[in-house]
Design a protein around this motif. Structure first.
Motif, PDB file in Angstrom:
ATOM      1  N   ARG A 189      31.963  22.801   4.324  1.00 59.81           N
ATOM      2  CA  ARG A 189      31.839  23.456   5.919  1.00 59.81           C
ATOM      3  C   ARG A 189      33.312  22.750   5.944  1.00 59.81           C
ATOM      4  O   ARG A 189      32.977  20.946   6.341  1.00 59.81           O
ATOM      5  CB  ARG A 189      30.938  23.934   6.741  1.00 59.81           C
ATOM      6  N   THR A 190      34.439  23.523   7.137  1.00 57.53           N
ATOM      7  CA  THR A 190      35.273  22.499   7.427  1.00 57.53           C
ATOM      8  C   THR A 190      34.517  21.793   8.598  1.00 57.53           C
ATOM      9  O   THR A 190      35.202  19.851   9.336  1.00 57.53           O
ATOM     10  CB  THR A 190      36.007  23.649   8.066  1.00 57.53           C
ATOM     11  N   ASN A 191      33.279  21.672   8.735  1.00 60.95           N
ATOM     12  CA  ASN A 191      33.136  20.907  10.796  1.00 60.95           C
ATOM     13  C   ASN A 191      31.772  20.722   9.883  1.00 60.95           C
ATOM     14  O   ASN A 191      30.405  21.237   9.654  1.00 60.95           O
ATOM     15  CB  ASN A 191      32.560  22.245  11.903  1.00 60.95           C
ATOM     16  N   PRO A 192      31.752  19.278  10.327  1.00 60.32           N
ATOM     17  CA  PRO A 192      30.256  18.532   9.172  1.00 60.32           C
ATOM     18  C   PRO A 192      28.432  19.186   9.925  1.00 60.32           C
ATOM     19  O   PRO A 192      27.994  18.693   9.310  1.00 60.32           O
ATOM     20  CB  PRO A 192      30.904  17.127   9.659  1.00 60.32           C
ATOM     21  N   GLU A 193      28.970  19.138  11.438  1.00 57.32           N
ATOM     22  CA  GLU A 193      27.881  19.904  12.135  1.00 57.32           C
ATOM     23  C   GLU A 193      27.273  21.424  11.796  1.00 57.32           C
ATOM     24  O   GLU A 193      26.552  21.428  12.585  1.00 57.32           O
ATOM     25  CB  GLU A 193      28.294  19.594  13.644  1.00 57.32           C
ATOM     26  N   SER A 194      28.074  22.268  11.792  1.00 55.54           N
ATOM     27  CA  SER A 194      28.081  23.378  10.865  1.00 55.54           C
ATOM     28  C   SER A 194      26.819  23.449   9.927  1.00 55.54           C
ATOM     29  O   SER A 194      26.712  22.112   9.359  1.00 55.54           O
ATOM     30  CB  SER A 194      29.138  23.667  10.107  1.00 55.54           C
ATOM     31  N   ARG A 203      38.176  24.615  -1.380  1.00 53.97           N
ATOM     32  CA  ARG A 203      37.960  23.150  -1.269  1.00 53.97           C
ATOM     33  C   ARG A 203      38.380  21.881  -2.873  1.00 53.97           C
ATOM     34  O   ARG A 203      38.531  20.907  -2.361  1.00 53.97           O
ATOM     35  CB  ARG A 203      37.292  23.001  -0.122  1.00 53.97           C
ATOM     36  N   GLN A 229      25.051  23.220   6.719  1.00 51.10           N
ATOM     37  CA  GLN A 229      25.436  22.570   5.237  1.00 51.10           C
ATOM     38  C   GLN A 229      25.378  23.547   4.233  1.00 51.10           C
ATOM     39  O   GLN A 229      24.518  22.746   3.193  1.00 51.10           O
ATOM     40  CB  GLN A 229      25.167  20.945   5.059  1.00 51.10           C
ATOM     41  N   SER A 255      26.470  31.259   8.831  1.00 48.61           N
ATOM     42  CA  SER A 255      27.844  30.683   7.715  1.00 48.61           C
ATOM     43  C   SER A 255      28.745  32.540   8.363  1.00 48.61           C
ATOM     44  O   SER A 255      27.688  33.105   7.393  1.00 48.61           O
ATOM     45  CB  SER A 255      27.829  30.233   7.243  1.00 48.61           C
TER      46      SER A 255
END
Ligand code: PEP
Ligand code: MN
Length: 250
Positions: free
Chosen positions: A56-61, A109, A63, A231
Motif C-alpha cells: 500500500r502507498t500509505n503505511p497506515e492503510s 512496485r 496491509q 482496498s
C-alpha cells in the motif's frame, strides 16, 4: 510462438485459451472469500486471486492479513479446488506460501526488485510479472529475464496500466503491449483491467479490448460489497457485474 505456462489442474496460459483470474484485491475474511469462491464456481472460473501481503502507498492503510490470510486461502482452495495466485513481497515468506500458492505475483512496485526476481528464478512455480507503473517495455522484458536467468521460464507478463498525465483513470491501460510482448518475447500476457483503469465501469470494455488484441487472459478484482472493501473498492466489480463480465468474455 507463445510459451505455454502450466498452472496445474490442467489449466494453461498461452495455449490459445482465454483465462480469467478473479478475486478480491485483499483477502479480508473467510466469509468474504467463501462467497467469492461460490460465485466463481458458479461461473466456472477456476483461478483465484487475493492479496495477503499488500503493497500500500500509505503505511497506515490496510496491509493485508499476512499468514492469517494464507490460512483462509488454504481453506478456500481445499473447498473449491481453485488454482491460487497471490503476491509475494518478500522472499522470506516463500517457505510459508509454497504449500498453498500455485502462482506467485510480483507487483508493479516490485518489478525491479532484482533480488526478489532472482530468487523467484529458482522456484518451480509460475510467476505473474506485473509491469512497473513507470516501466518501459524494455525494462519490463529485462525484469522477466532476471527471473528466467535462474531457470524459471514460467513467466506470465501482466499489463496493469502505467502512469501518464491522464488522471481520470487511475492508470492508463496500455493495450499496445499485447502485440509488442507477443512479437518480442515468448511470454504469455494477461491484462489487469482493475488496476489498469481504477474504475469498475471501465473493466468490461477494457477486458473485451484486451481479448480482441490477443491477450491470454485477465486478472480482475471483484468483491461481495465493494463499498466496504478494505482496498481497491472503486475498481472492484459487484457480483452481478462479474457475472456479466464472464458472460461477455465467453
Ligand atoms: C494488486 O494486484 O492488488 C496490486 C497491488 O497490483 P499492482 O501491483 O499492479 O498495483
Ligand atoms: Mn488491488
Amino acid at each position: 510462438m507463445t510459451r505455454v505456462v502450466k498452472l496445474g489442474n490442467g489449466l494453461n496460459i498461452g495455449d490459445g485459451s482465454f483465462n480469467i483470474i478473479a478475486g478480491p484485491c485483499s483477502v479480508e475474511s473467510f466469509d468474504q472469500m467463501d462467497s467469492i469462491g461460490k460465485k466463481m464456481a458458479e461461473n466456472g472460473v477456476k483461478i483465484l486471486r487475493g492479496g495477503i501481503f499488500k503493497p500500500r502507498t500509505n503505511p497506515e492503510s490496510f496491509q493485508g492479513l499476512g499468514l492469517k490470510g494464507l490460512e483462509i486461502l488454504k481453506e478456500i482452495k481445499k473447498k473449491y479446488g481453485f488454482i491460487v495466485s497471490t503476491e509475494i513481497m518478500d522472499i522470506k515468506d516463500l517457505e510459508d506460501m509454497e504449500e498453498i500458492v500455485d502462482v506467485f505475483q510480483v507487483g508493479s512496485r516490485n518489478m525491479q526488485n532484482f533480488s526478489l526476481l532472482k530468487d523467484l528464478g529458482h522456484i518451480n512455480k509460475p510467476i505473474i510479472l506485473k509491469r512497473g507503473m513507470s516501466a518501459t517495455m524494455e525494462e519490463w522484458i529485462n525484469a522477466a529475464k532476471y527471473i528466467e536467468m535462474g531457470g524459471n521460464k514460467d513467466i506470465i507478463m501482466c499489463e496493469r496500466g502505467i502512469r501518464t498525465f491522464e488522471n481520470y483513470t487511475r492508470n492508463t491501460l496500455d493495450l499496445m503491449t499485447i502485440p509488442i510482448i507477443k512479437e518480442k518475447t515468448e511470454y504469455p500476457i494477461i491484462i489487469d483491467p482493475s488496476h489498469g483503469t481504477g474504475r469498475r465501469e471501465l473493466i468490461k470494455p477494457a477486458s473485451i479490448g484486451g481479448k480482441a488484441m490477443g491477450a491470454d487472459g485477465i486478472i480482475v478484482e471483484f468483491h461481495p460489497s465493494p463499498e466496504d472493501a478494505l482496498s481497491d473498492g472503486d475498481q472492484s466489480l459487484h457480483f452481478e457485474e462479474f457475472d456479466e463480465l464472464v458472460k461477455a468474455l465467453r
